[in-house]
Design a protein around this motif. Structure first.
Motif, short mmCIF file in Angstrom:
data_model
loop_
_atom_site.label_atom_id
_atom_site.label_comp_id
_atom_site.label_asym_id
_atom_site.label_seq_id
_atom_site.Cartn_x
_atom_site.Cartn_y
_atom_site.Cartn_z
N ALA A 147 0.84 -1.20 0.00
CA ALA A 147 0.00 0.00 0.00
C ALA A 147 0.88 1.25 0.00
O ALA A 147 1.96 1.27 0.59
CB ALA A 147 -0.92 0.00 1.21
N THR A 148 0.40 2.28 -0.70
CA THR A 148 1.07 3.58 -0.71
C THR A 148 0.53 4.38 0.46
O THR A 148 -0.64 4.75 0.47
CB THR A 148 0.81 4.31 -2.04
OG1 THR A 148 1.22 3.48 -3.13
CG2 THR A 148 1.55 5.63 -2.09
N VAL A 149 1.39 4.62 1.44
CA VAL A 149 0.95 5.25 2.69
C VAL A 149 1.69 6.57 2.87
O VAL A 149 2.91 6.60 3.07
CB VAL A 149 1.21 4.32 3.89
CG1 VAL A 149 0.72 4.97 5.18
CG2 VAL A 149 0.53 2.97 3.68
N ASN A 150 0.95 7.67 2.80
CA ASN A 150 1.53 8.99 2.99
C ASN A 150 1.83 9.26 4.46
O ASN A 150 1.07 8.84 5.35
CB ASN A 150 0.56 10.07 2.49
CG ASN A 150 0.59 10.23 0.99
OD1 ASN A 150 1.54 9.84 0.32
ND2 ASN A 150 -0.46 10.82 0.44
N HIS A 151 2.91 9.97 4.71
CA HIS A 151 3.29 10.36 6.07
C HIS A 151 2.60 11.67 6.44
O HIS A 151 2.48 12.59 5.61
CB HIS A 151 4.80 10.48 6.17
CG HIS A 151 5.51 9.19 5.92
ND1 HIS A 151 6.10 8.45 6.92
CD2 HIS A 151 5.71 8.48 4.78
CE1 HIS A 151 6.64 7.36 6.41
NE2 HIS A 151 6.42 7.35 5.11
#
Length: 386
Positions: free
Chosen positions: A298-302
């Motif tokens: 999954a692409t998980v933004n900080h």
């Protein structure tokens, strides 16, 4: 809209670059001509360092500002798709069966535009690390570049990326903290029985009823095994069996995709696949081979970096043209690997409503190139102001 004036001045050059790239699409890691074009432009701009051959055809360019400071990564993907173009544009793909149907020609152009401006002005401290990446659509060039050590080698501390959005008004940025794109897994199932004459099924071991039963049972993972509030897609997209109406086939092949956000749910889905396939095969008396392949995470933004990026986007586009609570979607992105390696954020840039990405009539809107380039440039200047 606060497009950087200097970038606006060479917007026509950016259009020329983009359309050249559009006419010469390349796939996967084989982005040799694309990388060569990128390197040629970067040399013209006078960047400080150019590093080639990362992930075969990836490029990292460094632009140093006025004094010491942090290193910020900006990433653009370069590869195209194996699709026959149907745009009818006079700059359409010159390569049969290949086209830029996901805007990577535009992403590369926007980063080149930022590179030209940053190399000219250098109104920042620290270093901008420009990452031109192959193979986003296939085997994960982002993963390979991370595995080959670009984060440590170039001292990259944060990393950002931008993707065009054909479902959103032109010039509107959107993103959100946390998961924004799903993890993607693929599955292939081969069921083998005993073929024979369609008039004598009792003398056969028919794999088709088993395949039908598996197809239905897999849907119960989402409806009966996954927590109702957790996003999950299980799509059976391949079902190949037989060639004649009077022949029971020896085997059936199934395949499809799984999309999740939660790592624990991802584990559960894979386990249920093995349980369902083995159990159904046993009940129908066929043999089963399951290949379950985990692909992009999954692409998980900080959180902090996403808040910062939305502030920069608001400076460029105006606060009314930034959606900071974009709904997560079930598509996947190999920028996920870079966000696992370093904090950062992934944003979408609306290019106006039109054909979707991966459609043969899709085309990047050149009018947003200066907006994206301005975002990249302002992000560097804001994070590392002099």
């Amino acid at each position: 809209m606060a497009i950087v004036n200097r970038i606006g001045e060479f917007a026509e050059d950016m259009k020329t670059w983009r359309r050249h790239l559009h006419m010469h699409p390349e796939l996967s890691l084989d982005c040799h001509e694309t990388a060569g074009f990128v390197v040629e432009r970067l040399r013209e701009f006078g960047v400080d360092e150019i590093h080639e051959g990362i992930a075969q055809t990836g490029v990292v360019a460094l632009i140093r500002g006025q004094g010491d400071g942090a290193v910020t990564g900006l990433r653009a993907d370069m590869d195209a798709l194996p699709i026959e173009e149907e745009t009818g544009a006079d700059y359409a793909s010159t390569i049969p069966g290949k086209m830029h149907a996901c805007g990577h020609d535009g992403h590369t152009t926007m980063l080149l535009g930022a590179a030209r401006y940053l190399a000219e002005t250098r109104k920042f401290k620290g270093t901008a690390a420009l990452i031109f990446q192959p193979a986003e659509e296939t085997i994960g060039g982002g993963r390979i570049m991370v595995e080959e050590g670009i984060m440590d080698r170039f001292g990259i501390e944060e990393v950002y990326a931008l993707h065009c959005d054909p479902f959103t008004e032109e010039g509107v940025f959107s993103t959100a903290p946390g998961p924004i794109m799903a993890a993607v897994d693929d599955f292939h199932i081969t069921l083998t029985g005993k073929g024979g004459h369609g008039a004598f099924p009792h003398e056969c071991i028919d794999p088709v009823p088993c395949a039908l039963s598996i197809g239905q049972a897999l849907q119960t993972i989402a409806s009966r095994n996954a927590p109702p509030r957790d996003a999950l897609v299980v799509s059976l997209t391949i079902f190949n069996a037989g060639h004649a109406t009077n022949v029971i086939p020896e085997s059936v092949k199934l395949g499809g995709t799984v999309r999740t956000f939660d790592p624990d749910l991802r584990d559960l889905v894979e386990k249920r696949f093995h349980d369902i396939v083995a159990g159904q095969a046993a009940s129908f008396g066929v043999t089963a081979d399951l290949e379950y392949q985990r692909n992009y995470p999954a692409t998980v933004n900080h959180d902090a970096q996403t808040e910062f990026a939305t502030q920069v986007a608001a400076d460029v586009a105006g606060a009314g043209k930034v959606n900071a609570q974009r709904d997560p979607e079930m598509g996947a992105e190999d920028f996920a690997y870079m966000l696992q390696a370093r904090p950062g954020s992934y944003l979408m840039l609306g290019q106006g409503i039109g054909p979707s990405c991966h459609h043969p009539a899709f085309d990047f809107n050149d009018d947003v190139s200066a907006i994206g380039a301005s975002f990249f440039a302002r992000l560097i200047e804001t994070r590392h102001g002099v």
